[in-house]
Design a protein around this motif. Structure first.
Motif, PDB file in Angstrom:
ATOM      1  N   MET A  34      60.471  13.172  53.889  1.00 59.18           N
ATOM      2  CA  MET A  34      59.762  12.008  53.909  1.00 59.18           C
ATOM      3  C   MET A  34      58.804  12.161  53.307  1.00 59.18           C
ATOM      4  SD  MET A  34      58.064  13.217  57.755  1.00 59.18           S
ATOM      5  CE  MET A  34      57.179  12.132  57.936  1.00 59.18           C
ATOM      6  N   ALA A  35      59.900  11.527  51.702  1.00 59.01           N
ATOM      7  CA  ALA A  35      58.900  11.688  50.543  1.00 59.01           C
ATOM      8  C   ALA A  35      58.194  11.023  50.113  1.00 59.01           C
ATOM      9  CB  ALA A  35      60.859  11.720  49.906  1.00 59.01           C
ATOM     10  N   ASP A  36      58.840   9.537  50.601  1.00 60.99           N
ATOM     11  CA  ASP A  36      57.479   8.443  50.160  1.00 60.99           C
ATOM     12  C   ASP A  36      56.406   8.824  50.824  1.00 60.99           C
ATOM     13  OD1 ASP A  36      59.517   7.720  48.647  1.00 60.99           O
ATOM     14  OD2 ASP A  36      60.500   6.701  50.069  1.00 60.99           O
ATOM     15  N   ASP A  37      56.438   9.820  51.481  1.00 57.97           N
ATOM     16  CA  ASP A  37      54.771   9.997  52.388  1.00 57.97           C
ATOM     17  C   ASP A  37      54.026  10.704  51.554  1.00 57.97           C
ATOM     18  OD1 ASP A  37      55.620   9.496  54.405  1.00 57.97           O
ATOM     19  OD2 ASP A  37      55.733  11.944  55.399  1.00 57.97           O
ATOM     20  N   GLU A  38      52.753   9.220  51.857  1.00 58.73           N
ATOM     21  CA  GLU A  38      51.435   9.353  51.208  1.00 58.73           C
ATOM     22  C   GLU A  38      50.310  10.131  51.959  1.00 58.73           C
ATOM     23  OE1 GLU A  38      48.328   5.990  49.025  1.00 58.73           O
ATOM     24  OE2 GLU A  38      48.118   6.488  51.680  1.00 58.73           O
ATOM     25  N   VAL A  39      50.087  11.667  51.477  1.00 54.79           N
ATOM     26  CA  VAL A  39      48.926  12.232  52.055  1.00 54.79           C
ATOM     27  C   VAL A  39      48.226  12.728  51.236  1.00 54.79           C
ATOM     28  CG1 VAL A  39      49.319  14.884  52.680  1.00 54.79           C
ATOM     29  CG2 VAL A  39      51.691  13.603  53.206  1.00 54.79           C
ATOM     30  N   LYS A  40      47.024  12.532  51.794  1.00 56.06           N
ATOM     31  CA  LYS A  40      45.352  13.370  51.093  1.00 56.06           C
ATOM     32  C   LYS A  40      44.301  13.779  51.625  1.00 56.06           C
ATOM     33  CE  LYS A  40      44.846   8.494  49.561  1.00 56.06           C
ATOM     34  NZ  LYS A  40      44.408   7.158  49.609  1.00 56.06           N
ATOM     35  N   LEU A  41      43.627  14.718  50.850  1.00 54.33           N
ATOM     36  CA  LEU A  41      43.156  15.669  51.662  1.00 54.33           C
ATOM     37  C   LEU A  41      41.897  15.833  51.625  1.00 54.33           C
ATOM     38  CD1 LEU A  41      43.075  18.459  54.024  1.00 54.33           C
ATOM     39  CD2 LEU A  41      43.404  19.882  52.182  1.00 54.33           C
ATOM     40  N   TYR A  42      40.845  15.603  52.468  1.00 55.19           N
ATOM     41  CA  TYR A  42      39.357  15.451  51.453  1.00 55.19           C
ATOM     42  C   TYR A  42      39.292  16.723  52.542  1.00 55.19           C
ATOM     43  CZ  TYR A  42      39.361   9.819  51.575  1.00 55.19           C
ATOM     44  OH  TYR A  42      39.734   8.615  51.476  1.00 55.19           O
ATOM     45  N   GLU A  43      38.591  17.717  50.868  1.00 59.03           N
ATOM     46  CA  GLU A  43      37.936  18.378  51.428  1.00 59.03           C
ATOM     47  C   GLU A  43      36.922  19.175  50.639  1.00 59.03           C
ATOM     48  OE1 GLU A  43      39.311  21.525  48.499  1.00 59.03           O
ATOM     49  OE2 GLU A  43      41.287  20.541  48.063  1.00 59.03           O
ATOM     50  N   ASP A  44      36.581  20.443  50.374  1.00 56.56           N
ATOM     51  CA  ASP A  44      35.176  20.699  49.972  1.00 56.56           C
ATOM     52  C   ASP A  44      35.116  21.465  48.799  1.00 56.56           C
ATOM     53  OD1 ASP A  44      35.296  22.685  51.592  1.00 56.56           O
ATOM     54  OD2 ASP A  44      33.236  22.430  52.233  1.00 56.56           O
ATOM     55  N   GLY A  45      36.210  22.369  48.862  1.00 53.10           N
ATOM     56  CA  GLY A  45      36.587  23.531  47.592  1.00 53.10           C
ATOM     57  C   GLY A  45      35.969  24.607  48.325  1.00 53.10           C
ATOM     58  N   ARG A  46      35.632  24.908  49.442  1.00 55.73           N
ATOM     59  CA  ARG A  46      34.586  26.248  50.199  1.00 55.73           C
ATOM     60  C   ARG A  46      35.379  26.446  51.382  1.00 55.73           C
ATOM     61  NH1 ARG A  46      29.368  24.220  48.567  1.00 55.73           N
ATOM     62  NH2 ARG A  46      29.171  24.004  50.850  1.00 55.73           N
ATOM     63  N   SER A  47      35.234  25.775  52.136  1.00 55.48           N
ATOM     64  CA  SER A  47      35.525  26.068  53.559  1.00 55.48           C
ATOM     65  C   SER A  47      36.581  26.050  54.052  1.00 55.48           C
ATOM     66  CB  SER A  47      35.162  24.564  53.924  1.00 55.48           C
ATOM     67  OG  SER A  47      36.409  24.102  55.663  1.00 55.48           O
ATOM     68  N   PRO A  48      36.671  27.832  54.745  1.00 53.13           N
ATOM     69  CA  PRO A  48      37.756  27.785  55.750  1.00 53.13           C
ATOM     70  C   PRO A  48      38.547  27.052  56.508  1.00 53.13           C
ATOM     71  CG  PRO A  48      35.589  28.859  56.540  1.00 53.13           C
ATOM     72  CD  PRO A  48      35.426  28.334  55.503  1.00 53.13           C
ATOM     73  N   TYR A  49      38.001  26.011  56.470  1.00 56.87           N
ATOM     74  CA  TYR A  49      38.575  25.286  57.677  1.00 56.87           C
ATOM     75  C   TYR A  49      39.566  24.232  57.085  1.00 56.87           C
ATOM     76  CZ  TYR A  49      35.014  26.322  60.509  1.00 56.87           C
ATOM     77  OH  TYR A  49      34.114  27.264  61.765  1.00 56.87           O
ATOM     78  N   VAL A  50      39.351  23.871  55.686  1.00 52.18           N
ATOM     79  CA  VAL A  50      40.235  23.437  54.922  1.00 52.18           C
ATOM     80  C   VAL A  50      40.905  23.695  54.789  1.00 52.18           C
ATOM     81  CG1 VAL A  50      40.552  22.266  52.290  1.00 52.18           C
ATOM     82  CG2 VAL A  50      38.244  21.440  54.422  1.00 52.18           C
ATOM     83  N   SER A  51      40.861  25.330  53.968  1.00 46.66           N
ATOM     84  CA  SER A  51      41.876  25.740  54.055  1.00 46.66           C
ATOM     85  C   SER A  51      43.224  26.690  54.591  1.00 46.66           C
ATOM     86  CB  SER A  51      41.397  28.166  53.125  1.00 46.66           C
ATOM     87  OG  SER A  51      40.905  28.030  51.911  1.00 46.66           O
ATOM     88  N   ARG A  52      42.581  26.258  56.167  1.00 42.65           N
ATOM     89  CA  ARG A  52      44.082  26.672  57.631  1.00 42.65           C
ATOM     90  C   ARG A  52      44.643  25.106  57.181  1.00 42.65           C
ATOM     91  NH1 ARG A  52      39.872  26.206  63.071  1.00 42.65           N
ATOM     92  NH2 ARG A  52      39.132  28.726  63.000  1.00 42.65           N
ATOM     93  N   VAL A  53      44.639  24.209  56.948  1.00 47.21           N
ATOM     94  CA  VAL A  53      44.775  23.262  56.314  1.00 47.21           C
ATOM     95  C   VAL A  53      45.809  22.624  55.208  1.00 47.21           C
ATOM     96  CG1 VAL A  53      45.157  20.429  56.401  1.00 47.21           C
ATOM     97  CG2 VAL A  53      43.031  21.293  58.135  1.00 47.21           C
ATOM     98  N   LYS A  54      45.116  24.133  55.137  1.00 42.86           N
ATOM     99  CA  LYS A  54      46.520  23.704  52.925  1.00 42.86           C
ATOM    100  C   LYS A  54      47.495  24.685  53.561  1.00 42.86           C
ATOM    101  CE  LYS A  54      43.060  22.779  49.668  1.00 42.86           C
ATOM    102  NZ  LYS A  54      41.983  23.183  48.905  1.00 42.86           N
ATOM    103  N   ILE A  55      47.187  25.683  54.114  1.00 44.77           N
ATOM    104  CA  ILE A  55      47.916  26.674  54.420  1.00 44.77           C
ATOM    105  C   ILE A  55      49.050  25.953  54.648  1.00 44.77           C
ATOM    106  CG2 ILE A  55      48.506  28.727  55.778  1.00 44.77           C
ATOM    107  CD1 ILE A  55      45.941  30.076  55.385  1.00 44.77           C
ATOM    108  N   ALA A  56      48.844  25.302  56.162  1.00 48.13           N
ATOM    109  CA  ALA A  56      49.910  24.950  56.854  1.00 48.13           C
ATOM    110  C   ALA A  56      51.096  23.663  56.081  1.00 48.13           C
ATOM    111  CB  ALA A  56      49.179  23.911  58.001  1.00 48.13           C
ATOM    112  N   LEU A  57      49.766  23.103  55.100  1.00 45.81           N
ATOM    113  CA  LEU A  57      50.865  22.227  54.485  1.00 45.81           C
ATOM    114  C   LEU A  57      51.444  22.795  53.208  1.00 45.81           C
ATOM    115  CD1 LEU A  57      47.246  20.143  52.972  1.00 45.81           C
ATOM    116  CD2 LEU A  57      49.738  18.894  54.391  1.00 45.81           C
ATOM    117  N   ASN A  58      51.116  23.369  52.544  1.00 45.59           N
ATOM    118  CA  ASN A  58      51.846  25.259  51.730  1.00 45.59           C
ATOM    119  C   ASN A  58      53.345  25.791  52.574  1.00 45.59           C
ATOM    120  OD1 ASN A  58      50.406  24.221  49.257  1.00 45.59           O
ATOM    121  ND2 ASN A  58      49.229  26.544  49.744  1.00 45.59           N
ATOM    122  N   MET A  59      52.911  25.769  53.691  1.00 49.99           N
ATOM    123  CA  MET A  59      54.065  26.209  54.845  1.00 49.99           C
ATOM    124  C   MET A  59      55.251  25.260  54.947  1.00 49.99           C
ATOM    125  SD  MET A  59      52.658  28.808  57.910  1.00 49.99           S
ATOM    126  CE  MET A  59      54.372  29.049  58.931  1.00 49.99           C
TER     127      MET A  59
END
Lengths: 224, 224
Positions: B1-26
């Motif tokens: 899925m190389a042409d996917d557009e993926v955006k993440l709205y975040e705040d630079g501080r939230s553990p809920y955002v970190s959860r999603v970023k870990i999954a994206l990284n995995m």
């Protein structure tokens, strides 16, 4: 999966149990119902759900699962037949979002209205939360939260469809009314009329008596 | 899925955002990070998450998804690669149960200890809830809640791994300690040391300053 052993620990009164029973009915799964006395829980229940010590617990071929929405996802994963969650990943995420909204936001807001016997702030909060569901039904124009058929979101909302009206009769509260929530109550009529749902509901008279007794204990300090 | 557009709205501080970023990284997913000013939220964020008006929101090819655990399940459904949930339906249900336990029971219990500045009852409750996680790590004898590798449960618990120690330094509370929770803190060391996790954490100094400021406002009525 004709040789499966499926047992459901339940209490004959809980909306969380009804959620699981609706899912089992949708898939046509035969199960053994084990009714617990919640004032004297069985060793099996405590053993199967040591964290929460609560019903419902589904035991499938010896494997226990707790938490109604987790159980429903399991049922949908394991058994073929009518889908409970949409198969498209995005639609599935949207259904999970709304099921979580109902479970974590709407239900607690209604409980608080009832617990507080209609505190004004609690009513304002619950009204705002339910208005979002009301708007969702208006926007989609569909019979169910799941569209033309019930899905995870409708099942998650079984409490809203059936319990509040009975609690409010017992406690003399007027919050969840047709005038205030015309679309949700219309949805509730349609939903409760589905055979797979109807069969799972505790008898109205039984629930009313239970909530009347709780109300009497709160007001008089003793059950009738 | 190389042409996917993926955006993440975040705040630079939230553990809920970190959860999603870990999954994206995995999954090795490239995404555009859109950092919100939570005191002046963008029209796009409000439009994408009109119910909660909160980060994180993941937008995949124009489709917005909210609620961190819902987003993670979506990521696991859509992208191949390292599995985040077990593939076996029963193991998957068990992972969902524990992720929900961490999210709905442990995290709020810790928040309450911090909000109340170490109220005795709050400490007793949170200790009992965390002891269950502690025992789980002892019983399985594994490095992670997911076993030899991290899974949904570890990701759900990222708050416990990183945030409480910083909040407690800022507020002068001693609750979440190595002495009290040797297994959880050992798990946290291992978990925070994973590259896919490490990259997602807000800098310690930045978080400490944020919580110190909140503490000063509470104690003095004004930020420093």
């Amino acid at each position: 999966m004709a040789d499966d052993e499926v047992k459901l620990y339940e209490d004959g009164r809980s909306p969380y149990v009804s959620r699981v029973k609706i899912a089992l009915n949708m898939k046509g799964i035969k199960y053994e119902s084990l009714v617990e006395d919640l004032s004297n829980k069985s060793a099996d229940l405590l053993n199967h759900n040591p964290v929460y010590k609560k019903v419902p617990v589904l035991v499938h071929n010896g494997n226990p699962i707790s938490e109604s929405l987790v159980i429903i996802e399991y049922i949908d994963d394991v058994w073929e037949g009518v889908p409970i969650l949409p198969r498209d990943p995005y639609e599935k995420a949207v259904a999970r979002f709304w099921a979580k909204y109902v479970a974590d936001t709407c239900n607690p807001a209604i409980y608080e209205v009832h617990r507080s016997y209609g505190d004004e702030q609690a009513i304002a909060k619950a009204s705002a939360k339910l208005q979002i569901l009301e708007n969702k039904l208006i926007t989609t124009g569909k019979k169910f939260f799941g569209g033309d058929n019930i899905n995870l979101v409708d099942i998650a909302a079984v409490y809203i469809a059936y319990w509040p009206e009975i609690v409010e009769e017992a406690k003399g509260i007027k919050f969840y009314t047709r005038e205030k929530f015309p679309k949700i109550t219309e949805w509730a009529d349609n939903f409760l009329n589905c055979q797979v749902v109807k069969e799972t509901l505790p008898p109205r008279a039984h629930l009313l008596e239970y909530f009347l007794n709780r109300h009497r204990i709160r007001c008089n300090g003793t059950p009738k």
